[in-house]
Design an enzyme around this catalytic site. Structure first.
Site, mmCIF file in Angstrom:
data_model
loop_
_atom_site.group_PDB
_atom_site.id
_atom_site.type_symbol
_atom_site.label_atom_id
_atom_site.label_comp_id
_atom_site.label_asym_id
_atom_site.label_seq_id
_atom_site.Cartn_x
_atom_site.Cartn_y
_atom_site.Cartn_z
ATOM 1 N N LYS A 1 0.813 -1.211 0.000
ATOM 2 C CA LYS A 1 0.000 0.000 0.000
ATOM 3 C C LYS A 1 0.856 1.274 0.000
ATOM 4 C CE LYS A 1 -4.220 -2.049 1.674
ATOM 5 N NZ LYS A 1 -3.846 -3.460 1.802
HETATM 6 C C1 LIG Z 1 -4.461 -4.552 1.176
HETATM 7 C C2 LIG Z 1 -3.679 -5.807 1.049
HETATM 8 C C3 LIG Z 1 -4.029 -6.817 0.113
HETATM 9 C C4 LIG Z 1 -5.254 -6.729 -0.763
HETATM 10 O O1 LIG Z 1 -5.175 -5.731 -1.758
HETATM 11 P P1 LIG Z 1 -6.489 -5.192 -2.481
HETATM 12 O O2 LIG Z 1 -6.050 -4.060 -3.316
HETATM 13 O O3 LIG Z 1 -7.431 -4.795 -1.391
HETATM 14 O O4 LIG Z 1 -7.031 -6.337 -3.286
HETATM 15 C C5 LIG Z 1 -3.201 -7.922 0.013
HETATM 16 N N1 LIG Z 1 -2.114 -8.073 0.802
HETATM 17 C C6 LIG Z 1 -1.761 -7.144 1.713
HETATM 18 C C7 LIG Z 1 -0.561 -7.375 2.551
HETATM 19 C C8 LIG Z 1 -2.510 -5.975 1.851
HETATM 20 O O5 LIG Z 1 -2.145 -5.046 2.784
#
Ligand SMILES: *Cc1c(COP(=O)(O)O)cnc(C)c1O
Length: 464
Positions: A119
């Site tokens: 993120k």
């Molecule tokens: C947020 C997250 C996901 C999922 O991603 P999306 O964009 O919501 O599909 C997968 N793995 C981790 C470690 C995350 O923080």
């Protein structure tokens, strides 16, 4: 480039307005009016003027500029370059998102940013973008968010210390992992407010939605959001699909690649879908879920129907209603806003919707807890490489969809040390990262608050 709403009841807006708006006023999600392409120009598809071969040799930052500037025409080129440089200078490796080889797969490590989860790739950029817009237009922004873990810390690291921005992140008291809580509460800048809500994650999310639905309050207090419906987050993530495909093509000579994406809110894989529409040669997008499998069920049956959320060892994917799915659905129903509205109405009423036909670009599957733990153990024993549990879900599902002509790139979405309970369970020892080890004795700041909307509002009023 103008942006429209999937629900079709918004005047098109420019990129910066799209970023500041977040969710469209008609309840829809914002999408670019048309998707630029690096392939040959075709009807309704403006050619970018560049081909994929023009981009292959670029650094991550140069590539980000080429991709993003197709979607942004209200930031001068020099400013956009500076924003990109600044956003990725906080990553711990110069190639930002390196690709390595593990267990016959290519692993795209997306976790070299400040909070060790993918993120950061989007939220470092979004934080700088908010700051840029406020400098240009004046005013201030008070970000209110709810988190079960990863989003909160990535958002805090995106804006801490920035002028004219405050961030209020609510987390369920005592219910996030100790590491995740430490990551959030150890950021001591004056503009960061951590609220430990006496309730669950759903309570936090409910508080946030309820406060945002009061438009007068939202306007008066310049409330903004960082959740994954913001178009800038999807945009920033498109870049690494190109970057990773180029690296793997250089190494293997393959004409096409596949991506395996551990999925919760459909944000990450939506970026892959757009990269493919822009001409990146993707054979399959492999959508991987844990037991919360609404999305893998959809791609295998055409039925999108809500179940109960079950807690798993990959908590950032413990989601039933994927907020970005509406963007995909819009393309799937032929970019027809009326049809899209019918589908979303059906889902709102009946908690289910059905789409006819299939989409050959996608393959989808679920890896349960046992399969995930087995995969972590296997990669550790054979390659001494520790997958985080989210990444392991993606690798486990990818094993079922191997292709001889298209190598598979597995997106590694977090560093394993963020999820040591699962790692201990899988391999009997913990993963480490110096940035997290350092947090053990860090000073923290956090206010405990009742699960009560009036109290949260009073808090916001007092601090803004
Ligand atoms: C947020 C997250 C996901 C999922 O991603 P999306 O964009 O919501 O599909 C997968 N793995 C981790 C470690 C995350 O923080």
């Amino acid at each position: 480039m103008k942006y429209i709403s999937t629900r079709g009841r918004m005047e098109p807006v420019g990129f910066l307005d799209a970023v500041m708006t977040g969710l469209a006023p008609d309840g829809g999600l914002l999408l670019p009016e048309s998707l630029p392409s690096f392939a040959k120009a075709s009807a309704g598809r403006p050619n970018s003027g560049k081909t994929l071969d023009d981009l292959r040799g670029l650094s991550y930052q140069e590539l980000a500029f080429e991709v993003m500037s197709l979607f942004i025409d209200d930031i001068p080129a020099e400013d956009l370059k500076a924003l990109i440089e600044k956003s990725y200078s906080t990553f711990r490796t110069p190639d930002v998102t390196p690709v390595i080889s593990v267990n016959g797969f290519h692993v795209l490590e997306l976790w070299h940013g400040p909070t060790l989860a993918f993120k950061d790739v989007a939220l470092q950029f979004l934080g700088n973008l908010f700051e840029y817009v406020l400098e240009k237009r004046g005013g201030e922004l008070n970000i209110l968010g709810a988190t079960s873990g990863d989003t909160g810390s990535a958002a805090i690291y995106g804006v801490h210390g920035k002028k004219n921005i405050r961030i209020f992140i609510m987390h369920p008291k005592g219910r996030t992992s100790p590491v995740q809580e430490k990551q959030m509460t150890s950021v001591l800048d004056d503009n960061v407010f951590n609220l430990a809500v006496e309730g669950t994650f759903d309570d936090c999310q409910h508080l946030m939605k309820s406060i945002f639905s009061d438009v007068a309050f939202k306007t008066e207090h310049s409330l903004g959001s960082v959740n994954s419906v913001n178009w800038a987050r999807v945009l920033a993530q498109i870049v690494y699909y190109f970057y990773a495909a180029f690296r793997v093509q250089e190494n293997t000579g393959a004409l096409k690649v596949q991506f395996s994406v551990p999925t919760g809110n459909f944000g990450d894989i939506m970026a892959g879908y757009i990269a493919a529409q822009m001409g990146l040669p993707v054979k399959k997008l492999i959508l991987a879920t844990n037991e919360n499998n609404i999305l893998s069920r959809f791609f295998n049956t055409g039925v999108y129907s809500m179940g109960e959320v079950v807690p798993t060892i990959s908590p950032s994917m413990d989601i039933q209603v994927a907020s970005n799915f509406e963007r995909y659905l819009y393309y799937r129903v032929g970019q027809d806003a009326v049809k899209l509205c019918e589908q979303m109405d059906s889902f709102a009423k009946n908690k289910t919707l059905t789409v006819n036909g299939t989409d050959d670009l996608f393959a989808a599957g679920e890896a349960n807890t046992v399969q995930t733990l087995v995969m972590i153990k296997k990669c550790y024993e054979t390659e001494s490489y520790i997958l985080d549990p989210h990444t392991a879900v993606g690798v486990a599902v990818a094993e079922r969809f191997q292709s001889s002509e298209a190598p598979t790139i597995c997106l590694a979405t977090a560093h394993p040390a963020k999820f040591n309970e699962a790692i201990q369970q899988a391999i009997g020892t913990a993963a480490h990262h110096p940035a997290l080890d350092k947090l053990a004795n860090a000073e923290t700041r956090c206010d405990t608050i009742a699960n009560d909307e009036a109290t949260v509002r009073e808090y916001l009023i007092a601090k803004t």
